[in-house]
Design a protein around this motif. Structure first.
Motif, PDB file in Angstrom:
ATOM      1  N   LEU A 256       1.088  -1.322  -0.070  1.00  0.00           N
ATOM      2  CA  LEU A 256      -0.019  -0.075  -0.146  1.00  0.00           C
ATOM      3  C   LEU A 256       0.811   1.288  -0.257  1.00  0.00           C
ATOM      4  N   LEU A 257       1.817   1.270   0.457  1.00  0.00           N
ATOM      5  CA  LEU A 257       2.959   2.267   0.473  1.00  0.00           C
ATOM      6  C   LEU A 257       3.469   2.445  -0.855  1.00  0.00           C
ATOM      7  N   LYS A 258       3.530   1.430  -1.528  1.00  0.00           N
ATOM      8  CA  LYS A 258       4.085   1.510  -3.045  1.00  0.00           C
ATOM      9  C   LYS A 258       2.751   2.125  -3.873  1.00  0.00           C
ATOM     10  N   ASN A 259       1.606   1.700  -3.669  1.00  0.00           N
ATOM     11  CA  ASN A 259       0.262   1.821  -4.382  1.00  0.00           C
ATOM     12  C   ASN A 259      -0.540   2.197  -3.380  1.00  0.00           C
ATOM     13  N   SER A 260      -1.298   3.031  -2.945  1.00  0.00           N
ATOM     14  CA  SER A 260      -2.478   3.352  -2.016  1.00  0.00           C
ATOM     15  C   SER A 260      -3.518   3.331  -2.495  1.00  0.00           C
ATOM     16  N   ASP A 261      -3.914   2.864  -3.974  1.00  0.00           N
ATOM     17  CA  ASP A 261      -5.162   2.804  -4.530  1.00  0.00           C
ATOM     18  C   ASP A 261      -5.383   1.317  -4.815  1.00  0.00           C
ATOM     19  N   ASP A 262      -4.688   0.455  -4.215  1.00  0.00           N
ATOM     20  CA  ASP A 262      -4.859  -1.057  -4.568  1.00  0.00           C
ATOM     21  C   ASP A 262      -6.014  -1.686  -3.609  1.00  0.00           C
ATOM     22  N   TRP A 263      -7.180  -1.707  -3.736  1.00  0.00           N
ATOM     23  CA  TRP A 263      -8.303  -2.155  -2.904  1.00  0.00           C
ATOM     24  C   TRP A 263      -8.091  -3.392  -2.224  1.00  0.00           C
ATOM     25  N   GLN A 264      -7.570  -4.511  -3.046  1.00  0.00           N
ATOM     26  CA  GLN A 264      -7.461  -5.757  -2.417  1.00  0.00           C
ATOM     27  C   GLN A 264      -6.410  -5.735  -1.079  1.00  0.00           C
ATOM     28  N   GLN A 301      -2.873   2.422  15.368  1.00  0.00           N
ATOM     29  CA  GLN A 301      -1.959   2.326  14.176  1.00  0.00           C
ATOM     30  C   GLN A 301      -2.526   2.423  13.057  1.00  0.00           C
ATOM     31  N   ALA A 302      -3.680   1.479  12.762  1.00  0.00           N
ATOM     32  CA  ALA A 302      -4.452   1.442  11.555  1.00  0.00           C
ATOM     33  C   ALA A 302      -5.029   2.787  11.087  1.00  0.00           C
ATOM     34  N   VAL A 303      -5.596   3.220  12.246  1.00  0.00           N
ATOM     35  CA  VAL A 303      -6.196   4.746  12.072  1.00  0.00           C
ATOM     36  C   VAL A 303      -5.137   5.633  11.508  1.00  0.00           C
ATOM     37  N   LYS A 304      -3.842   5.865  12.057  1.00  0.00           N
ATOM     38  CA  LYS A 304      -2.806   6.587  11.649  1.00  0.00           C
ATOM     39  C   LYS A 304      -2.476   6.350  10.272  1.00  0.00           C
ATOM     40  N   PHE A 305      -2.454   4.966  10.030  1.00  0.00           N
ATOM     41  CA  PHE A 305      -1.872   4.368   8.648  1.00  0.00           C
ATOM     42  C   PHE A 305      -2.891   5.315   7.632  1.00  0.00           C
ATOM     43  N   ILE A 306      -4.035   4.986   7.759  1.00  0.00           N
ATOM     44  CA  ILE A 306      -4.960   5.458   6.792  1.00  0.00           C
ATOM     45  C   ILE A 306      -4.933   7.039   6.546  1.00  0.00           C
ATOM     46  N   ARG A 309      -2.146   7.860   4.465  1.00  0.00           N
ATOM     47  CA  ARG A 309      -2.365   7.657   3.026  1.00  0.00           C
ATOM     48  C   ARG A 309      -3.118   8.749   2.331  1.00  0.00           C
ATOM     49  N   ILE A 310      -4.181   9.230   3.229  1.00  0.00           N
ATOM     50  CA  ILE A 310      -4.879  10.306   2.797  1.00  0.00           C
ATOM     51  C   ILE A 310      -4.167  11.594   2.490  1.00  0.00           C
ATOM     52  N   ALA A 311      -3.279  11.819   3.473  1.00  0.00           N
ATOM     53  CA  ALA A 311      -2.397  12.810   3.457  1.00  0.00           C
ATOM     54  C   ALA A 311      -1.428  12.869   2.229  1.00  0.00           C
ATOM     55  N   GLU A 312      -0.920  11.687   2.117  1.00  0.00           N
ATOM     56  CA  GLU A 312       0.146  11.423   0.926  1.00  0.00           C
ATOM     57  C   GLU A 312      -0.776  11.550  -0.353  1.00  0.00           C
ATOM     58  N   GLU A 313      -2.066  11.227  -0.331  1.00  0.00           N
ATOM     59  CA  GLU A 313      -3.106  11.468  -1.701  1.00  0.00           C
ATOM     60  C   GLU A 313      -2.988  12.600  -2.189  1.00  0.00           C
ATOM     61  N   ARG A 321      -9.143   7.383  -5.245  1.00  0.00           N
ATOM     62  CA  ARG A 321      -9.996   6.778  -4.381  1.00  0.00           C
ATOM     63  C   ARG A 321      -9.979   6.003  -3.254  1.00  0.00           C
ATOM     64  N   GLY A 322      -8.912   5.236  -3.350  1.00  0.00           N
ATOM     65  CA  GLY A 322      -8.663   3.981  -2.471  1.00  0.00           C
ATOM     66  C   GLY A 322      -8.457   4.545  -1.016  1.00  0.00           C
ATOM     67  N   PRO A 323      -7.669   5.619  -0.721  1.00  0.00           N
ATOM     68  CA  PRO A 323      -7.428   5.768   0.823  1.00  0.00           C
ATOM     69  C   PRO A 323      -8.810   6.447   1.357  1.00  0.00           C
ATOM     70  N   TYR A 324      -9.832   7.433   0.691  1.00  0.00           N
ATOM     71  CA  TYR A 324     -10.901   7.779   1.295  1.00  0.00           C
ATOM     72  C   TYR A 324     -11.961   6.505   1.588  1.00  0.00           C
ATOM     73  N   LEU A 325     -11.931   5.560   0.448  1.00  0.00           N
ATOM     74  CA  LEU A 325     -12.973   4.584   0.708  1.00  0.00           C
ATOM     75  C   LEU A 325     -12.636   3.416   1.829  1.00  0.00           C
ATOM     76  N   ALA A 326     -11.093   3.533   1.817  1.00  0.00           N
ATOM     77  CA  ALA A 326     -10.498   2.734   3.101  1.00  0.00           C
ATOM     78  C   ALA A 326     -10.882   3.145   4.501  1.00  0.00           C
ATOM     79  N   LYS A 327     -11.111   4.595   4.771  1.00  0.00           N
ATOM     80  CA  LYS A 327     -11.382   5.153   5.977  1.00  0.00           C
ATOM     81  C   LYS A 327     -13.014   4.548   6.150  1.00  0.00           C
ATOM     82  N   LEU A 328     -13.798   4.851   5.202  1.00  0.00           N
ATOM     83  CA  LEU A 328     -15.194   4.343   5.481  1.00  0.00           C
ATOM     84  C   LEU A 328     -15.307   2.948   5.600  1.00  0.00           C
TER      85      LEU A 328
END
Length: 971
Positions: A256-264, A301-306, A309-313, A321-328
């Motif tokens: 996910l650090l490489k590609n934060s849009d990969d939903w799987q 840690q999970a909350v911080k990580f997401i 990802r949004i800040a990075e996006e 779209r991935g980081p925002y949907l991951a939050k939901l």
């Protein structure tokens, strides 16, 4: 044409004209040219085979086969003859003959790499896995190339897959395959990625996940380069199997650090975090967290990580779209677990609002948010929609007019909100007037949106098409609530939409469903054809066509649609073999089990079984008039009452029941329960139809044999066992009918665009079922009369006479349920009665079965009558009383003739009414109808009228044929 042999071959020049004729489809000239050549060169085997190909293609299969076998018996080894024979056998659908051909060639030329590889591929076509393994090893011994060795290994895996005994698979075939690969690994002979893939497949099937992981992470894993992240995906799969959640987490985090849009990887990340929390996992004090690096094992840690990802996006050049949907997704999971930490992530309503502001102009925005709408409280739905509408840039031309979007982006945003309104049930809660107002608004927006698509090609969809679809869905709601005009408005809007967007499959599919619901099949055939369904779609959406064609009296179209579907299913067997061969050639070993599974899935398809059964019943209905032609038809279909070729236990429902777009809330949508019940209903109806077909196919087997009473010969010649088969099938039919009736007692209501119900309810309610069942009981009684003779059978004769009377009564009742206008005009609105049409179709089918049974009865009574007449002449006793059965039969045939004539008169009356019906005067009384819509309304009503007229004509023509046959049945 395929191979032309080698240039050096002196016969090549002589054969070339024949090849050219065959290539150009000029088969007669190819045969003539081959004959000329054979006069000069009698031993030119290839010319004989090419002649056989010409004969095969001109329909002379027997001559072609004889000629081919003549050449095959000589065991040719020349390339031209072998390849030509291969082509011929393939066209004959006899791939097993190719194996014999190359077995002989390999014996004569044992060191030929080409013939050995052809032999291997011939075995692959017929699925002879053990022989494939041996052929692969024989090939490897001649030419020690890695691919040949691994062909043999793959054939072992195929033996393990096809083995009935799973224990044998895991103790013999797979371990042997593993040892064969390990030998190559030890000798450092592994060359290609396909070979590593094969090793991985073997270890995975043996459940040696640790070893499989070592292979992927080790030196061999470096060869896995063809697919993006192939190595990581395989590692992830093994970590999950081994429940190594720290590694799962660390690897998904790294990816996910490489590609934060990969939903799987978000899904795997969340799964692993919560697994680690449940296990109270803590990292080792002084070591690495895991083989894959740092592990997240707390919600914080999970909350911080997401959030990271949004800040990075936000710094990214392309919005992700991935980081925002991951939050939901994380909020939803925390809610499901009853955690109180979700507040740390924000309010779902606000997050979805922000998401809409960012991505609302993308068509995917609705499908993204659809998954998370259950996070909103129902009391906030209206407020949420208003909030979204407030941010869309809409402008009105004048005060009080509808505010419309000024560009495509605004249109997409508004469309997203309208779809969400439907999904949240806001439209469902409206009154009729409000719904009509919304329909009017949506159509105004639709027509306005067409301006943005003026430059669109015919193959492209209009940007505003969804407005039209949503308006139709609202009108369908009104139709279900009893508003008859709404359904015509649906068709009008869809036809208008299709005129602007001729490639819109959703318009076509909805039109198909609604026309069929109204009983009009004629426009459906053209619509389905324009969908240009490809390959597997003949199975997944073919039911839309085959379910209604015959049921609505379009016999020619039904025959055509069944042929179309069957052609696909039959070619599947041949095509899949070719895919498997290509997979071997190119080392795509992991695809081979998938191809086999795909073939099995199609062979076990519910739709395949239905089409096969209905096609045979239809052929009998259209072609078989009397018992002789019935016998010929049954013989040509290779039908046998004893054989049941439907794989009942393995039936697969491959229908795509969600092919139509739907914006209904969950409680109104198609559920898994609906799908399960639909499959149950379809299987019950298929069983009834299959048993009916087998009972009909048993009639010609009960041929009349003049034997003395209780003769042992009847048992010897098998006729008595045939009646036992009929009686057994009759019991099964009774049981299937009882199951069907119990099922229908549940009164299941599928959603309007859900699975279409079967014809079973009509079959029971109109009396067809009782008629058909009593007909088969009559067969049993007539057989009893035949074996016992006339002298001691007064009771049986009486029983048969009563059966004749009750049968005519039942048929009359069935006819009464066919009476009435198929189309009527009420208050300026058309109302169709498709149920009457279906009843007429059932009447034709039942009268046909009546005719076949009566024909059998006639064949039994005729010899009895001629014997009695001979006795009369011998004894010169004119007063010799005729048994009552003859009078019963003649009365019955006369009544049958009268009834059929009455039905034909009724049908001719329907034709006159349908022709005289003036549709120009009809219009929808609703003020919704605009001038431009009126032409589409007229078109729609014209199509329905024409379809009903066509149905009635075809039914009438078939009944007239039946009447002609009934007239011939007088003894």
């Amino acid at each position: 044409m395929a191979a032309r042999g080698h240039v050096q071959d002196p016969n090549d020049r002589r054969l070339r004209p024949i090849y050219d004729y065959l290539d150009n489809g000029n088969n007669k000239m190819a045969i003539q040219q081959a004959d000329k050549l054979l006069k000069k060169h009698k031993d030119l085997h290839c010319a004989k085979v090419l002649k056989a190909i010409g004969l095969q293609r001109t329909g002379k299969q027997d001559e072609a086969y004889a000629l081919a076998q003549e050449v095959a018996a000589l065991e040719p080894t020349d390339d031209n003859s072998l390849q030509a024979l291969t082509i011929l056998y393939r066209e004959m659908h006899r791939p097993e003959l190719v194996t014999k051909l190359y077995e002989a060639a390999v014996k004569k030329v044992p060191n030929s790499e080409e013939y050995h590889s052809h032999l291997f591929m011939a075995y692959a076509r017929v699925g002879e896995y053990k022989k494939m393994q041996q052929a692969g090893m024989a090939l490897y011994k001649i030419v020690p190339k890695n691919p040949y060795y691994f062909w043999s290994v793959m054939s072992l895996i195929m033996q393990s897959i096809s083995a009935q005994d799973e224990n044998l698979s895991k103790t013999m075939f797979l371990p042997l395959a593993e040892r064969m690969v390990e030998k190559m690994v030890k000798e450092d002979k592994i060359e290609a990625e396909a070979e590593v893939e094969l090793y991985y497949m073997i270890l995975e099937r043996l459940e040696k996940y640790k070893e499989a992981l070592d292979v992927v992470r080790g030196k061999l894993g470096e060869k896995l380069t063809s697919e993006l992240q192939s190595r990581e995906n395989k590692c992830m799969a093994m970590y999950k199997k081994l429940c190594r959640w720290p590694e799962c987490n660390a690897l998904s985090r790294r990816l996910l650090l490489k590609n934060s849009d990969d939903w799987q990887f978000y899904i795997t990340y969340f799964d692993s975090v919560f697994q680690l929390i449940d296990e109270s996992w803590t990292p080792p004090p002084e070591e690495e967290h895991s083989l894959e690096g740092e592990v997240h094992y707390t919600i914080e840690q999970a909350v911080k990580f997401i959030e990271e990802r949004i800040a990075e996006e936000s710094k990214s050049s392309r919005p992700l779209r991935g980081p925002y949907l991951a939050k939901l997704e994380l909020i939803r999971r925390l809610r499901y677990r009853g955690c109180n930490d979700e507040y740390k992530l924000g309010d779902p309503e606000e997050l979805m609002f922000q998401y809409f502001k960012k991505f609302g102009d993308k068509p995917c925005c609705f499908t993204d948010l659809k998954v998370f709408v259950d996070l909103l409280p129902s009391s906030q739905y209206t407020k949420f929609i208003s909030q979204l509408l407030a941010v869309i840039p809409l402008s009105a031309a004048a005060e009080g007019e509808l505010a419309l979007p000024s560009d495509i982006k605004a249109l997409q945003q508004h469309l997203c909100v309208v779809q969400l309104s439907r999904l949240l049930g806001i439209y469902h809660a409206m009154e009729k007037k409000q719904k009509l107002a919304v329909v009017q608004e949506l159509m105004l927006r639709y027509r306005h949106g067409l301006e943005f698509g003026k430059s669109c090609l015919k193959t492209e969809l209009q940007f505003s098409d969804y407005y039209c679809l949503l308006a139709v869905h609202l009108l369908l709601d009104l139709w279900l609530e009893g508003e008859e005009t709404a359904v015509w408005q649906c068709l009008t809007l869809l036809e208008e939409g299709l005129s602007h967007s001729p490639s819109n499959a959703q318009f076509k599919l909805l039109l198909i469903r609604i026309y069929c619901r109204l009983g009009a099949f004629e426009p459906v055939a053209e619509l389905y054809s324009s969908l240009d369904a490809k390959h597997i779609q003949h199975d997944t959406i073919g039911y839309l066509l085959t379910r209604y064609a015959e049921a609505l009296g379009h016999y020619a179209a039904a025959s055509q649609s069944c042929n179309f579907a069957l052609r696909f299913f039959h070619s599947n067997q041949k095509d899949t073999s070719e895919y498997i061969i290509q997979a071997y050639k190119y080392g795509a070993f992991e695809k081979i089990p998938e191809f086999i599974a795909f073939r099995n899935r199609l062979n076990s398809s519910l739709h395949f079984a239905q089409v096969r059964t209905e096609r045979m019943l239809l052929d009998l209905l259209l072609e078989a008039n009397i018992s002789t032609s019935l016998e010929e038809s049954i013989k040509s279909m290779s039908l046998s009452p004893e054989e049941d070729d439907i794989p009942w236990k393995d039936l697969r429902d491959n229908r795509d029941l969600t092919v139509l777009f739907n914006w209904d809330p969950k409680d109104r949508n198609i559920s898994e329960e609906h799908k399960k019940l639909s499959l149950e209903e379809e299987t019950m109806w298929l069983r009834i139809r299959s048993l009916t077909l087998r009972l009909v196919s048993g009639l010609p087997t009960l041929s009349h044999t003049i034997q003395p009473k209780n003769s042992e010969k009847t048992a010897e010649n098998g006729v008595s066992s045939k009646i036992d088969t009929i009686r057994s099938l009759l019991q099964q039919l009774e049981a299937a009918v009882d199951s069907g009736k119990k099922f229908l007692e549940q009164k299941i209501q599928y959603p309007v665009l859900g699975p279409p119900p079967t014809r079973m309810a009509g079959f029971f309610s109109n009396g067809s079922c009782q008629c058909q069942t009593s007909l088969f009981y009559l067969v049993s009684d007539i057989y009893e009369l035949d074996t016992n003779g006339l002298e001691d059978s007064a009771e049986i004769q009486e029983r048969i006479g009563n059966s004749f009377k009750s049968l005519v009564e039942r048929l009359t009742d069935l006819f009464n349920k066919c009476k009435g206008d198929l189309i009527e005009v009420r208050d300026g609105t058309l109302k169709t009665h498709p149920g009457l049409l279906e009843n007429l179709v059932f009447f034709v089918e039942t009268i046909s079965i009546t005719l076949w049974v009566s024909s059998y009865c006639d064949s039994v009574l005729r010899p009895f009558k001629s014997n009695l007449q001979k006795k009369k002449k011998k004894k010169k006793e004119s007063s010799l009383a005729m048994p009552p059965i003859f009078t019963h039969f003649l009365d019955y045939i006369t009544e049958l003739q009268t009834l059929t004539s009455n039905v034909i008169d009724h049908i001719e009356g329907l034709e006159i009414i349908l022709t005289a019906l003036k549709l120009e005067e009809l219009s929808l009384k609703d003020t919704l109808l605009l001038q431009e819509e009126k032409k589409f309304t007229k078109t729609v009503q014209g199509k329905v009228q024409s379809s009903y007229h066509h149905s009635v004509q075809e039914i009438g023509e078939l009944l007239k044929k039946r009447l002609d046959t009934i007239k011939k049945l007088k003894i």
